[in-house]
Write an enzyme that holds these catalytic residues in place. Structure first.
Site, PDB file in Angstrom:
ATOM      1  N   HIS A  78       0.827  -1.180   0.006  1.00 34.97           N
ATOM      2  CA  HIS A  78      -0.034   0.075  -0.084  1.00 34.97           C
ATOM      3  C   HIS A  78       0.824   1.227  -0.023  1.00 34.97           C
ATOM      4  O   HIS A  78       0.848   2.284   0.954  1.00 34.97           O
ATOM      5  CB  HIS A  78      -0.945   0.047   1.331  1.00 34.97           C
ATOM      6  CG  HIS A  78      -1.915   0.741   1.028  1.00 34.97           C
ATOM      7  ND1 HIS A  78      -3.451   0.340   0.557  1.00 34.97           N
ATOM      8  CD2 HIS A  78      -2.619   1.918   1.428  1.00 34.97           C
ATOM      9  CE1 HIS A  78      -4.078   1.239   0.542  1.00 34.97           C
ATOM     10  NE2 HIS A  78      -3.704   2.120   1.072  1.00 34.97           N
ATOM     11  N   ASP A  82      -3.312   7.591  -2.063  1.00 40.54           N
ATOM     12  CA  ASP A  82      -4.293   7.426  -2.825  1.00 40.54           C
ATOM     13  C   ASP A  82      -4.000   6.650  -4.039  1.00 40.54           C
ATOM     14  O   ASP A  82      -2.913   6.585  -4.758  1.00 40.54           O
ATOM     15  CB  ASP A  82      -4.965   8.743  -3.331  1.00 40.54           C
ATOM     16  CG  ASP A  82      -6.277   8.615  -3.962  1.00 40.54           C
ATOM     17  OD1 ASP A  82      -7.053   7.629  -3.708  1.00 40.54           O
ATOM     18  OD2 ASP A  82      -6.609   9.579  -4.751  1.00 40.54           O
TER      19      ASP A  82
END
Length: 149
Positions: A78, A82
Site C-alpha cells: 500500500h 491514494d
C-alpha cells in the site's frame, strides 16, 4: 488546482510514497485489523518488490501466478496515500501483457468477488484471484467483441 495534493500545509507530488506523507495505513476487516507496510519501509519494500518481480518475469512460466503475486505484495505494501488499487492492477497486468494477454479488468459487478479473492490470497490461496482475473478478461473481451456488431 484540482490535481494538487496537500498533506497539511505541504504539497505532495503525485507518485510520492507514504514515506513522504508519513501515514501508517490500517484497514478494519470482519476478521480483524490489517496493518500495511510501515511508512518508514515503503520505499525499500517497493525496491525489493521490483527486483523480485523482474526476476520472476525473466523466467516466467505462469503469467497469471506472477500477476497474482505482484497484486498481493503491492496491495499489502500500500505504497501511496491514494490510487493503490489502480496502480496495483496496472502493475500486476505487466506479466499478463508480456505473455500476450489483456490487462486486469475488474468490472463493478465483480467487485465483491474481487475483494473475496484478494482475501484468499492473504491465506496463500491464489486460485480464486487468478479465476477473478480470468473472468474479468473474458468479460472485457466479450464486451469489445460486442462492439463489432
Amino acid at each position: 488546482m484540482a490535481t494538487a495534493r496537500f498533506h497539511g500545509p505541504h504539497y505532495v507530488p503525485p507518485g510520492d510514497t507514504r514515506t513522504t506523507t508519513r501515514h501508517t495505513v490500517y484497514v478494519n476487516t470482519p476478521t480483524g485489523r490489517i496493518k500495511f507496510c510501515p511508512y518508514t519501509m515503503v520505499d525499500s519494500e517497493l525496491l525489493a518488490i521490483c527486483r523480485s518481480a523482474k526476476a520472476l518475469m525473466e523466467n516466467m512460466t505462469n503469467p497469471f501466478a506472477v500477476a497474482s503475486w505482484l497484486h498481493l505484495v503491492l496491495a499489502r505494501c500500500h505504497p501511496f496515500d491514494d490510487g493503490n488499487g489502480r496502480v496495483t492492477r496496472l502493475v500486476a497486468s505487466i506479466p499478463l501483457l508480456l505473455a500476450g494477454y489483456p490487462p486486469i479488468c475488474i468490472s463493478l459487478d465483480q467487485r465483491s468477488a474481487y475483494w473475496q479473492a484478494i482475501n484468499e490470497t492473504y491465506t496463500g490461496n491464489h486460485g480464486p484471484f487468478i479465476q477473478c482475473i480470468f473472468d474479468g478478461m473474458k468479460r472485457a473481451i466479450d464486451r469489445v467483441e460486442g462492439l463489432k456488431d
